[in-house]
Design a protein around this motif. Structure first.
Motif, PDB file in Angstrom:
ATOM      1  N   LYS A 225     -48.694   5.790  26.195  1.00 61.03           N
ATOM      2  CA  LYS A 225     -50.173   6.288  26.752  1.00 61.03           C
ATOM      3  C   LYS A 225     -49.643   7.132  27.961  1.00 61.03           C
ATOM      4  O   LYS A 225     -50.771   7.738  28.323  1.00 61.03           O
ATOM      5  CB  LYS A 225     -50.613   4.959  27.658  1.00 61.03           C
ATOM      6  CG  LYS A 225     -49.807   4.112  28.777  1.00 61.03           C
ATOM      7  CD  LYS A 225     -50.487   2.790  29.034  1.00 61.03           C
ATOM      8  CE  LYS A 225     -49.739   2.252  30.254  1.00 61.03           C
ATOM      9  NZ  LYS A 225     -50.379   0.838  30.626  1.00 61.03           N
ATOM     10  N   THR A 226     -48.508   7.321  28.489  1.00 62.23           N
ATOM     11  CA  THR A 226     -47.952   8.271  29.528  1.00 62.23           C
ATOM     12  C   THR A 226     -48.512   9.831  29.253  1.00 62.23           C
ATOM     13  O   THR A 226     -48.861  10.467  29.774  1.00 62.23           O
ATOM     14  CB  THR A 226     -46.793   8.157  29.664  1.00 62.23           C
ATOM     15  OG1 THR A 226     -46.179   6.975  30.043  1.00 62.23           O
ATOM     16  CG2 THR A 226     -46.342   9.075  31.218  1.00 62.23           C
ATOM     17  N   PHE A 227     -48.532   9.947  27.872  1.00 59.27           N
ATOM     18  CA  PHE A 227     -48.574  11.237  27.357  1.00 59.27           C
ATOM     19  C   PHE A 227     -50.104  11.784  27.165  1.00 59.27           C
ATOM     20  O   PHE A 227     -50.405  12.796  27.068  1.00 59.27           O
ATOM     21  CB  PHE A 227     -47.966  11.548  26.053  1.00 59.27           C
ATOM     22  CG  PHE A 227     -46.333  11.265  26.078  1.00 59.27           C
ATOM     23  CD1 PHE A 227     -45.689  12.409  26.403  1.00 59.27           C
ATOM     24  CD2 PHE A 227     -45.864  10.378  25.481  1.00 59.27           C
ATOM     25  CE1 PHE A 227     -44.477  12.228  26.561  1.00 59.27           C
ATOM     26  CE2 PHE A 227     -44.589   9.969  25.439  1.00 59.27           C
ATOM     27  CZ  PHE A 227     -43.769  11.187  26.067  1.00 59.27           C
ATOM     28  N   TYR A 228     -50.994  10.795  27.230  1.00 60.38           N
ATOM     29  CA  TYR A 228     -52.627  10.782  27.270  1.00 60.38           C
ATOM     30  C   TYR A 228     -53.108  10.505  28.647  1.00 60.38           C
ATOM     31  O   TYR A 228     -54.320  10.285  28.688  1.00 60.38           O
ATOM     32  CB  TYR A 228     -53.036   9.990  26.075  1.00 60.38           C
ATOM     33  CG  TYR A 228     -52.681  10.739  25.059  1.00 60.38           C
ATOM     34  CD1 TYR A 228     -53.515  11.735  24.309  1.00 60.38           C
ATOM     35  CD2 TYR A 228     -51.666  10.190  24.158  1.00 60.38           C
ATOM     36  CE1 TYR A 228     -53.515  12.010  23.083  1.00 60.38           C
ATOM     37  CE2 TYR A 228     -51.460  10.714  22.842  1.00 60.38           C
ATOM     38  CZ  TYR A 228     -52.278  11.741  22.333  1.00 60.38           C
ATOM     39  OH  TYR A 228     -51.988  12.320  21.266  1.00 60.38           O
ATOM     40  N   LYS A 229     -52.206  10.704  29.698  1.00 58.53           N
ATOM     41  CA  LYS A 229     -52.702  10.387  30.995  1.00 58.53           C
ATOM     42  C   LYS A 229     -53.658  11.487  31.481  1.00 58.53           C
ATOM     43  O   LYS A 229     -53.398  12.860  31.087  1.00 58.53           O
ATOM     44  CB  LYS A 229     -51.534  10.381  32.316  1.00 58.53           C
ATOM     45  CG  LYS A 229     -51.942  10.024  33.470  1.00 58.53           C
ATOM     46  CD  LYS A 229     -50.720   9.861  34.258  1.00 58.53           C
ATOM     47  CE  LYS A 229     -51.230   9.506  35.755  1.00 58.53           C
ATOM     48  NZ  LYS A 229     -49.770   9.165  36.551  1.00 58.53           N
ATOM     49  N   GLY A 230     -54.825  11.231  31.758  1.00 61.03           N
ATOM     50  CA  GLY A 230     -55.718  12.578  32.242  1.00 61.03           C
ATOM     51  C   GLY A 230     -56.297  12.899  31.092  1.00 61.03           C
ATOM     52  O   GLY A 230     -56.737  14.358  30.983  1.00 61.03           O
ATOM     53  N   PHE A 231     -56.483  12.251  30.083  1.00 64.85           N
ATOM     54  CA  PHE A 231     -57.206  12.772  28.950  1.00 64.85           C
ATOM     55  C   PHE A 231     -58.656  13.328  29.042  1.00 64.85           C
ATOM     56  O   PHE A 231     -59.067  14.340  28.729  1.00 64.85           O
ATOM     57  CB  PHE A 231     -57.329  11.774  27.875  1.00 64.85           C
ATOM     58  CG  PHE A 231     -57.765  11.994  26.467  1.00 64.85           C
ATOM     59  CD1 PHE A 231     -57.208  12.853  25.539  1.00 64.85           C
ATOM     60  CD2 PHE A 231     -59.262  11.901  26.348  1.00 64.85           C
ATOM     61  CE1 PHE A 231     -57.650  13.239  24.364  1.00 64.85           C
ATOM     62  CE2 PHE A 231     -59.907  12.084  25.108  1.00 64.85           C
ATOM     63  CZ  PHE A 231     -59.050  13.040  24.120  1.00 64.85           C
ATOM     64  N   MET A 232     -59.413  12.374  29.808  1.00 64.31           N
ATOM     65  CA  MET A 232     -60.706  12.712  30.166  1.00 64.31           C
ATOM     66  C   MET A 232     -61.014  14.215  30.936  1.00 64.31           C
ATOM     67  O   MET A 232     -61.754  15.054  30.590  1.00 64.31           O
ATOM     68  CB  MET A 232     -61.219  11.598  30.619  1.00 64.31           C
ATOM     69  CG  MET A 232     -62.133  10.605  29.731  1.00 64.31           C
ATOM     70  SD  MET A 232     -63.023  11.200  28.310  1.00 64.31           S
ATOM     71  CE  MET A 232     -64.274  11.883  29.252  1.00 64.31           C
ATOM     72  N   PRO A 233     -60.105  14.159  32.011  1.00 65.94           N
ATOM     73  CA  PRO A 233     -60.286  15.500  32.715  1.00 65.94           C
ATOM     74  C   PRO A 233     -60.007  16.598  31.758  1.00 65.94           C
ATOM     75  O   PRO A 233     -60.345  17.662  32.052  1.00 65.94           O
ATOM     76  CB  PRO A 233     -59.467  15.286  34.144  1.00 65.94           C
ATOM     77  CG  PRO A 233     -58.821  13.978  34.012  1.00 65.94           C
ATOM     78  CD  PRO A 233     -59.582  13.282  32.945  1.00 65.94           C
ATOM     79  N   SER A 234     -58.897  16.497  31.088  1.00 68.27           N
ATOM     80  CA  SER A 234     -58.283  17.537  29.977  1.00 68.27           C
ATOM     81  C   SER A 234     -59.516  17.745  29.037  1.00 68.27           C
ATOM     82  O   SER A 234     -59.492  19.034  28.943  1.00 68.27           O
ATOM     83  CB  SER A 234     -56.910  16.746  29.561  1.00 68.27           C
ATOM     84  OG  SER A 234     -55.970  16.565  30.097  1.00 68.27           O
ATOM     85  N   PHE A 235     -60.181  16.873  28.487  1.00 67.38           N
ATOM     86  CA  PHE A 235     -61.247  17.173  27.559  1.00 67.38           C
ATOM     87  C   PHE A 235     -62.301  17.949  28.163  1.00 67.38           C
ATOM     88  O   PHE A 235     -63.004  18.784  27.836  1.00 67.38           O
ATOM     89  CB  PHE A 235     -61.692  15.893  27.050  1.00 67.38           C
ATOM     90  CG  PHE A 235     -62.948  16.114  26.034  1.00 67.38           C
ATOM     91  CD1 PHE A 235     -62.774  16.699  24.805  1.00 67.38           C
ATOM     92  CD2 PHE A 235     -64.231  15.315  26.219  1.00 67.38           C
ATOM     93  CE1 PHE A 235     -64.075  17.138  24.089  1.00 67.38           C
ATOM     94  CE2 PHE A 235     -64.994  15.572  25.552  1.00 67.38           C
ATOM     95  CZ  PHE A 235     -65.092  16.398  24.271  1.00 67.38           C
ATOM     96  N   MET A 236     -62.745  17.507  29.481  1.00 72.58           N
ATOM     97  CA  MET A 236     -63.708  18.254  30.230  1.00 72.58           C
ATOM     98  C   MET A 236     -63.368  19.585  30.494  1.00 72.58           C
ATOM     99  O   MET A 236     -64.185  20.591  30.286  1.00 72.58           O
ATOM    100  CB  MET A 236     -64.055  17.478  31.484  1.00 72.58           C
ATOM    101  CG  MET A 236     -64.854  15.884  31.395  1.00 72.58           C
ATOM    102  SD  MET A 236     -64.984  15.332  32.951  1.00 72.58           S
ATOM    103  CE  MET A 236     -66.188  16.356  33.539  1.00 72.58           C
ATOM    104  N   ARG A 237     -62.029  19.615  30.770  1.00 73.64           N
ATOM    105  CA  ARG A 237     -61.448  21.305  31.009  1.00 73.64           C
ATOM    106  C   ARG A 237     -61.568  21.944  29.670  1.00 73.64           C
ATOM    107  O   ARG A 237     -62.288  23.131  29.549  1.00 73.64           O
ATOM    108  CB  ARG A 237     -60.372  21.166  31.618  1.00 73.64           C
ATOM    109  CG  ARG A 237     -59.665  22.581  31.981  1.00 73.64           C
ATOM    110  CD  ARG A 237     -58.435  22.660  32.577  1.00 73.64           C
ATOM    111  NE  ARG A 237     -57.253  21.996  31.556  1.00 73.64           N
ATOM    112  CZ  ARG A 237     -56.597  22.866  30.765  1.00 73.64           C
ATOM    113  NH1 ARG A 237     -57.138  23.987  30.773  1.00 73.64           N
ATOM    114  NH2 ARG A 237     -55.651  22.278  29.948  1.00 73.64           N
ATOM    115  N   LEU A 238     -60.897  21.319  28.642  1.00 66.69           N
ATOM    116  CA  LEU A 238     -60.873  22.387  27.394  1.00 66.69           C
ATOM    117  C   LEU A 238     -62.235  22.278  26.677  1.00 66.69           C
ATOM    118  O   LEU A 238     -62.595  23.330  26.134  1.00 66.69           O
ATOM    119  CB  LEU A 238     -59.713  21.484  26.631  1.00 66.69           C
ATOM    120  CG  LEU A 238     -58.349  21.953  26.941  1.00 66.69           C
ATOM    121  CD1 LEU A 238     -57.575  20.957  25.953  1.00 66.69           C
ATOM    122  CD2 LEU A 238     -58.078  23.383  26.480  1.00 66.69           C
ATOM    123  N   GLY A 239     -62.898  21.122  26.824  1.00 63.13           N
ATOM    124  CA  GLY A 239     -64.232  21.273  25.983  1.00 63.13           C
ATOM    125  C   GLY A 239     -65.335  22.398  26.776  1.00 63.13           C
ATOM    126  O   GLY A 239     -65.770  23.330  26.051  1.00 63.13           O
TER     127      GLY A 239
END
Length: 270
Positions: A225-239
């Protein structure tokens, strides 16, 4: 990140909690830390990875045809995306290093390593040498090759699928949906590499032996799960990035095509 207030507690809680905390503690301008090198990076990076994608893809397709292989398959597209992504990083890496460093430092003068973009370039070059400006180049090449391939290939596939099933015509809604879906796929694929790249590039000298050592220590600390830390902000940015990039790209491409056709039809005067 943690802070001590008697007992240690999380400094940031969720996307909006992070935004509110940063604005309260560092001011609204802190949300735009690293904006100038970010713009420099995108101008250098995007012009290569996106601008050269179709040309490189056509080159590989021609080679595949001559070799008797399928020229329209997914592997050719992935290879073109990886090639242009790697070439772009090799050129624009210093701007990415500066962007990450400026975003990581706080807005207060205490503990700040750099006063601005130019100072960051000069300080890194003077203290760490030219090699310091290309620190983390290998993991960044890996990350951006993965991002570029997944981003461009998934957009192509989603768009072709929508058009082939006639759900939408080749227009703004089709580009929006395809770009949004491509952003989600890209975040899922690239998030682990992105987390490792950011941790390694912002590490102090000698903290990690390399990107692989950084990844191993991160896994030992917190698991997968450490490698998916900050998934939502990353998705908001990339999306949001994908939607804006592909929508503007399609409109600009259409506009330049129409302008070119108009110029070709214009009667020549002696």
């Amino acid at each position: 990140m943690v802070e001590s207030a008697g007992a240690q507690s999380l400094k940031y809680r969720g996307i909006f909690g992070t935004i509110i905390t940063i604005c309260r503690q560092e001011g609204g301008r802190a949300l735009y830390n690293g904006l100038i090198p970010g713009l420099q990076r995108q101008m250098c990076f995007a012009s290569i990875r996106i601008g050269m994608y179709d040309s490189v893809k056509s080159f590989y397709q021609e080679k595949a045809k001559n070799g008797g292989f399928s020229a329209n398959g997914i592997p050719i597209r992935i290879l073109a995306g990886v090639t242009t992504g790697a070439a772009a990083v090799s050129f624009a890496q210093p701007t990415d290093v500066v962007k990450v460093r400026l975003q990581a430092q706080g807005a207060s003068s205490v503990g700040r390593r750099y006063t601005g973009t130019i100072d960051a370039f000069r300080t890194i070059g003077r203290v760490e040498g030219i090699k310091g400006l290309w620190k983390g180049c290998l993991p960044n090449i890996t990350r951006n090759s993965v991002v570029n391939a997944s981003e461009l290939v998934s957009y192509d596939l989603f768009k072709e699928s929508i058009l082939s099933t006639r759900l939408l015509s080749d227009n703004l809604p089709c580009h929006f949906v395809s770009a949004f879906c491509a952003g989600f796929v890209t975040t899922c694929v690239a998030s682990p590499v992105d987390v490792v790249k950011t941790r390694y590039m912002n590490s102090s000298s000698g903290q990690y032996k390399g990107a692989f050592d950084c990844a191993c220590k991160m896994f030992a600390e917190g698991g997968l799960k450490t490698f998916y830390k900050g998934f939502m902000p990353s998705f908001m940015r990339l999306g949001s990035w994908n939607v804006l990039m592909f929508v503007f790209y399609e409109q600009l491409k259409r506009g330049f095509t129409l302008a070119s056709l108009s110029m070709d039809k214009r009667p020549q005067t002696l």
